[in-house]
Design a protein around this motif. Structure first.
Motif, PDB file in Angstrom:
ATOM      1  N   HIS A 140       0.729  -1.211  -0.007  1.00 43.58           N
ATOM      2  CA  HIS A 140      -0.099  -0.089   0.021  1.00 43.58           C
ATOM      3  C   HIS A 140       0.885   1.318  -0.197  1.00 43.58           C
ATOM      4  CE1 HIS A 140      -3.828  -1.888   0.348  1.00 43.58           C
ATOM      5  NE2 HIS A 140      -3.325  -2.651   1.276  1.00 43.58           N
ATOM      6  N   HIS A 141       1.938   1.137   0.753  1.00 42.54           N
ATOM      7  CA  HIS A 141       2.732   2.374   0.924  1.00 42.54           C
ATOM      8  C   HIS A 141       3.566   2.621  -0.440  1.00 42.54           C
ATOM      9  CE1 HIS A 141       3.119   1.698   5.425  1.00 42.54           C
ATOM     10  NE2 HIS A 141       1.939   2.143   5.137  1.00 42.54           N
ATOM     11  N   LEU A 142       4.041   1.620  -0.995  1.00 43.49           N
ATOM     12  CA  LEU A 142       4.743   1.471  -2.291  1.00 43.49           C
ATOM     13  C   LEU A 142       3.660   2.047  -3.444  1.00 43.49           C
ATOM     14  CD1 LEU A 142       7.500   0.880  -3.612  1.00 43.49           C
ATOM     15  CD2 LEU A 142       6.144  -1.523  -4.243  1.00 43.49           C
ATOM     16  N   TYR A 143       2.547   1.634  -3.143  1.00 41.62           N
ATOM     17  CA  TYR A 143       1.488   1.894  -4.192  1.00 41.62           C
ATOM     18  C   TYR A 143       1.158   3.594  -4.355  1.00 41.62           C
ATOM     19  CZ  TYR A 143      -2.856   2.316  -7.106  1.00 41.62           C
ATOM     20  OH  TYR A 143      -3.887   2.610  -8.059  1.00 41.62           O
ATOM     21  N   TYR A 144       1.370   4.118  -2.967  1.00 44.31           N
ATOM     22  CA  TYR A 144       1.171   5.506  -2.803  1.00 44.31           C
ATOM     23  C   TYR A 144       2.497   6.217  -3.399  1.00 44.31           C
ATOM     24  CZ  TYR A 144      -2.543   4.505   0.347  1.00 44.31           C
ATOM     25  OH  TYR A 144      -3.852   3.846   0.963  1.00 44.31           O
ATOM     26  N   PHE A 145       3.466   5.548  -3.288  1.00 42.78           N
ATOM     27  CA  PHE A 145       4.740   6.572  -3.551  1.00 42.78           C
ATOM     28  C   PHE A 145       4.624   6.232  -5.225  1.00 42.78           C
ATOM     29  CE2 PHE A 145       8.743   5.102  -5.579  1.00 42.78           C
ATOM     30  CZ  PHE A 145       9.535   6.105  -5.458  1.00 42.78           C
ATOM     31  N   TRP A 146       4.374   5.114  -5.776  1.00 45.60           N
ATOM     32  CA  TRP A 146       4.271   4.963  -7.008  1.00 45.60           C
ATOM     33  C   TRP A 146       3.384   6.011  -7.577  1.00 45.60           C
ATOM     34  CZ3 TRP A 146       0.471   2.190 -10.166  1.00 45.60           C
ATOM     35  CH2 TRP A 146       0.623   1.848 -11.536  1.00 45.60           C
ATOM     36  N   ASN A 147       2.223   6.376  -7.293  1.00 46.84           N
ATOM     37  CA  ASN A 147       1.303   7.360  -8.047  1.00 46.84           C
ATOM     38  C   ASN A 147       1.906   8.764  -7.549  1.00 46.84           C
ATOM     39  OD1 ASN A 147      -1.578   6.351  -8.919  1.00 46.84           O
ATOM     40  ND2 ASN A 147      -0.938   4.738  -7.270  1.00 46.84           N
ATOM     41  N   ALA A 207      -1.500  13.133  -6.631  1.00 45.63           N
ATOM     42  CA  ALA A 207      -1.640  11.589  -6.227  1.00 45.63           C
ATOM     43  C   ALA A 207      -2.932  11.662  -5.645  1.00 45.63           C
ATOM     44  CB  ALA A 207      -0.452  11.181  -5.723  1.00 45.63           C
ATOM     45  N   GLY A 208      -3.149  12.601  -4.542  1.00 43.24           N
ATOM     46  CA  GLY A 208      -4.124  12.566  -3.557  1.00 43.24           C
ATOM     47  C   GLY A 208      -5.448  12.632  -4.325  1.00 43.24           C
ATOM     48  N   LYS A 209      -5.595  13.554  -5.340  1.00 35.52           N
ATOM     49  CA  LYS A 209      -6.789  13.775  -6.171  1.00 35.52           C
ATOM     50  C   LYS A 209      -6.966  12.502  -7.053  1.00 35.52           C
ATOM     51  CE  LYS A 209      -6.623  18.599  -7.095  1.00 35.52           C
ATOM     52  NZ  LYS A 209      -6.167  19.619  -7.885  1.00 35.52           N
ATOM     53  N   SER A 226      -1.988  14.858   3.382  1.00 34.98           N
ATOM     54  CA  SER A 226      -1.438  14.417   4.517  1.00 34.98           C
ATOM     55  C   SER A 226      -1.344  12.925   4.801  1.00 34.98           C
ATOM     56  CB  SER A 226      -1.963  15.096   5.952  1.00 34.98           C
ATOM     57  OG  SER A 226      -3.386  14.569   5.961  1.00 34.98           O
ATOM     58  N   THR A 227      -2.415  12.101   4.450  1.00 35.89           N
ATOM     59  CA  THR A 227      -2.399  10.777   4.570  1.00 35.89           C
ATOM     60  C   THR A 227      -1.124  10.195   3.748  1.00 35.89           C
ATOM     61  OG1 THR A 227      -4.866  10.753   4.885  1.00 35.89           O
ATOM     62  CG2 THR A 227      -3.707   8.803   4.246  1.00 35.89           C
ATOM     63  N   ILE A 228      -1.128  10.809   2.407  1.00 30.74           N
ATOM     64  CA  ILE A 228      -0.026  10.226   1.481  1.00 30.74           C
ATOM     65  C   ILE A 228       1.240  10.365   2.120  1.00 30.74           C
ATOM     66  CG2 ILE A 228       0.817  10.494  -0.898  1.00 30.74           C
ATOM     67  CD1 ILE A 228      -1.757  10.778  -1.821  1.00 30.74           C
ATOM     68  N   SER A 229       1.595  11.867   2.839  1.00 34.15           N
ATOM     69  CA  SER A 229       2.665  12.183   3.288  1.00 34.15           C
ATOM     70  C   SER A 229       3.064  11.203   4.199  1.00 34.15           C
ATOM     71  CB  SER A 229       2.665  13.602   3.531  1.00 34.15           C
ATOM     72  OG  SER A 229       2.452  14.484   2.370  1.00 34.15           O
ATOM     73  N   SER A 230       2.250  10.806   4.956  1.00 32.77           N
ATOM     74  CA  SER A 230       2.491   9.997   6.306  1.00 32.77           C
ATOM     75  C   SER A 230       2.932   8.632   5.705  1.00 32.77           C
ATOM     76  CB  SER A 230       1.501   9.777   7.247  1.00 32.77           C
ATOM     77  OG  SER A 230       0.281   9.326   6.848  1.00 32.77           O
ATOM     78  N   GLN A 231       2.244   8.171   4.694  1.00 31.81           N
ATOM     79  CA  GLN A 231       2.488   6.966   4.104  1.00 31.81           C
ATOM     80  C   GLN A 231       3.965   6.798   3.616  1.00 31.81           C
ATOM     81  OE1 GLN A 231       0.479   4.219   5.051  1.00 31.81           O
ATOM     82  NE2 GLN A 231      -0.854   5.621   5.963  1.00 31.81           N
ATOM     83  N   LEU A 232       4.301   8.076   2.711  1.00 29.00           N
ATOM     84  CA  LEU A 232       5.599   8.196   2.307  1.00 29.00           C
ATOM     85  C   LEU A 232       6.749   8.197   3.162  1.00 29.00           C
ATOM     86  CD1 LEU A 232       5.060  10.726  -0.478  1.00 29.00           C
ATOM     87  CD2 LEU A 232       5.293   8.246  -1.023  1.00 29.00           C
ATOM     88  N   THR A 233       6.597   8.586   4.359  1.00 32.21           N
ATOM     89  CA  THR A 233       7.530   8.657   5.491  1.00 32.21           C
ATOM     90  C   THR A 233       7.498   7.399   6.114  1.00 32.21           C
ATOM     91  OG1 THR A 233       6.754  11.009   6.010  1.00 32.21           O
ATOM     92  CG2 THR A 233       8.072   9.768   7.801  1.00 32.21           C
ATOM     93  N   THR A 234       6.496   6.679   6.068  1.00 36.42           N
ATOM     94  CA  THR A 234       6.782   5.451   6.720  1.00 36.42           C
ATOM     95  C   THR A 234       7.457   4.234   5.619  1.00 36.42           C
ATOM     96  OG1 THR A 234       4.608   5.626   7.797  1.00 36.42           O
ATOM     97  CG2 THR A 234       5.437   3.335   7.574  1.00 36.42           C
ATOM     98  N   LEU A 235       7.207   4.485   4.345  1.00 34.98           N
ATOM     99  CA  LEU A 235       8.020   3.918   3.464  1.00 34.98           C
ATOM    100  C   LEU A 235       9.401   4.153   3.497  1.00 34.98           C
ATOM    101  CD1 LEU A 235       7.991   2.025   1.166  1.00 34.98           C
ATOM    102  CD2 LEU A 235       7.536   3.820  -0.560  1.00 34.98           C
ATOM    103  N   GLU A 236      10.010   5.486   3.625  1.00 36.51           N
ATOM    104  CA  GLU A 236      11.023   5.564   3.525  1.00 36.51           C
ATOM    105  C   GLU A 236      11.890   5.268   5.152  1.00 36.51           C
ATOM    106  OE1 GLU A 236      11.708  10.075   1.384  1.00 36.51           O
ATOM    107  OE2 GLU A 236      10.999   9.948   3.620  1.00 36.51           O
TER     108      GLU A 236
END
Length: 304
Positions: free
Chosen positions: A7-14, A24-26, A33-43
């Motif tokens: 899921h985190h990788l999918y957000y990053f990919w988008n 990407a949020g649209k 903010s949801t996407i940003s937090s997921q990207l931080t977790t992926l990093e």
């Protein structure tokens, strides 16, 4: 074993595909903010920095570009899986990303890549044409599998890559009938004062041609210089000057451009290389290209 959160990788990919978190949020119907937090977790999971800020925008780092390439393949395979399950035709399973130096004759590039479509494994061919330096940068980031070039990678380059010679052949000169007829008898000396279309000076072929002409004291009338081989031939087809192409495709050039052969030389050689980051080629399609080039495309001309 630590598992990747797709899921985190999918957000990053988008985010990379859409060019930013807001876009990407649209697309995903999520707040930034949801996407940003997921990207931080992926990093944090990968222990790498995936983005850096450029002005008001963010762009993937080198490691981010590498992760995106893997993500692109992962989600492409996922789409393939769903297509297969639902009975849709399968897309190419194995991607082959080929960088093509823009000065190369398109006809011979096509012939070099033809074995890709004859493999039992389905291949998805992705071609990118550019200057050699730009392609090497893409190769260093693992965004290309090979580069097809007319010259080897030189020493002193920051990227560690290997040259694999595909083959070499002589040069054939062509012209429309009005030009070619009077030039054949005394070739190559008849080229002195003759309108000729040449590749740009920074190309390997141009340097070799200049040396050859100078050694024979031949001074052609250069009426055009081109970095695109197809465009050069188009001008030659109109009768604007004599032009050249690899001897191995001379029959195709005659047929397509309706021109005649002025003469040939083996003193100047077209050389073709596959440049890869692998010392020993392993990609099945790259191996097929290399094998066919040495045993078929160039071998036939030598035998003839």
């Amino acid at each position: 074993m630590e598992w990747l959160n797709y899921h985190h990788l999918y957000y990053f990919w988008n985010v990379v595909r859409e060019g930013g978190i807001t876009a990407a949020g649209k697309r995903l119907n999520l707040v930034p903010s949801t996407i940003s937090s997921q990207l931080t977790t992926l990093e944090e999971t990968l222990e790498v920095k995936l983005f850096h800020r450029v002005g008001r925008n963010i762009e993937p780092t080198e490691m981010g570009q590498l992760v995106f390439q893997y993500a692109d393949e992962i989600f492409s395979l996922g789409r393939e899986l769903m297509d297969t399950i639902h009975g849709h035709p399968k897309a190419g399973r194995i991607p082959l990303r080929v960088g093509i130096v823009d000065a190369l004759p398109k006809m011979i590039v096509r012939d070099l890549l033809d074995p890709v479509f004859k493999l039992p494994e389905p291949i998805r061919l992705i071609c990118c044409e550019n200057k050699k330096e730009a392609l090497l940068a893409e190769l260093a980031l693992h965004k290309l599998d090979i580069i097809i070039s007319d010259s080897p990678i030189g020493t002193g380059m920051s990227i560690k890559a290997y040259n694999h010679i595909l083959g070499e052949c002589g040069v054939t000169f062509f012209g429309v009938d009005e030009l070619s007829g009077p030039l054949e008898a005394d070739f190559p000396y008849s080229l002195s004062g003759t309108p000729i279309l040449m590749p740009l000076q920074e190309t390997t072929l141009r340097n070799d041609l200049d040396v050859w002409f100078e050694s024979l004291k031949i001074t052609p009338l250069i009426v055009g210089e081109f970095d695109d081989a197809a465009l050069l031939k188009a001008f030659g087809q109109r009768g604007d000057g004599v032009f050249m192409a690899p001897t191995v495709i001379e029959e195709e050039v005659q047929r397509q451009y309706k021109v005649s052969i002025v003469g040939r030389t083996e003193k100047v050689q077209y050389r073709f290389y596959a440049i890869s980051i692998e010392k020993i080629l392993s990609h099945p399609a790259v191996l097929a290209i290399s094998t066919a080039a040495s045993h078929t495309l160039f071998a036939e001309k030598v035998a003839g």
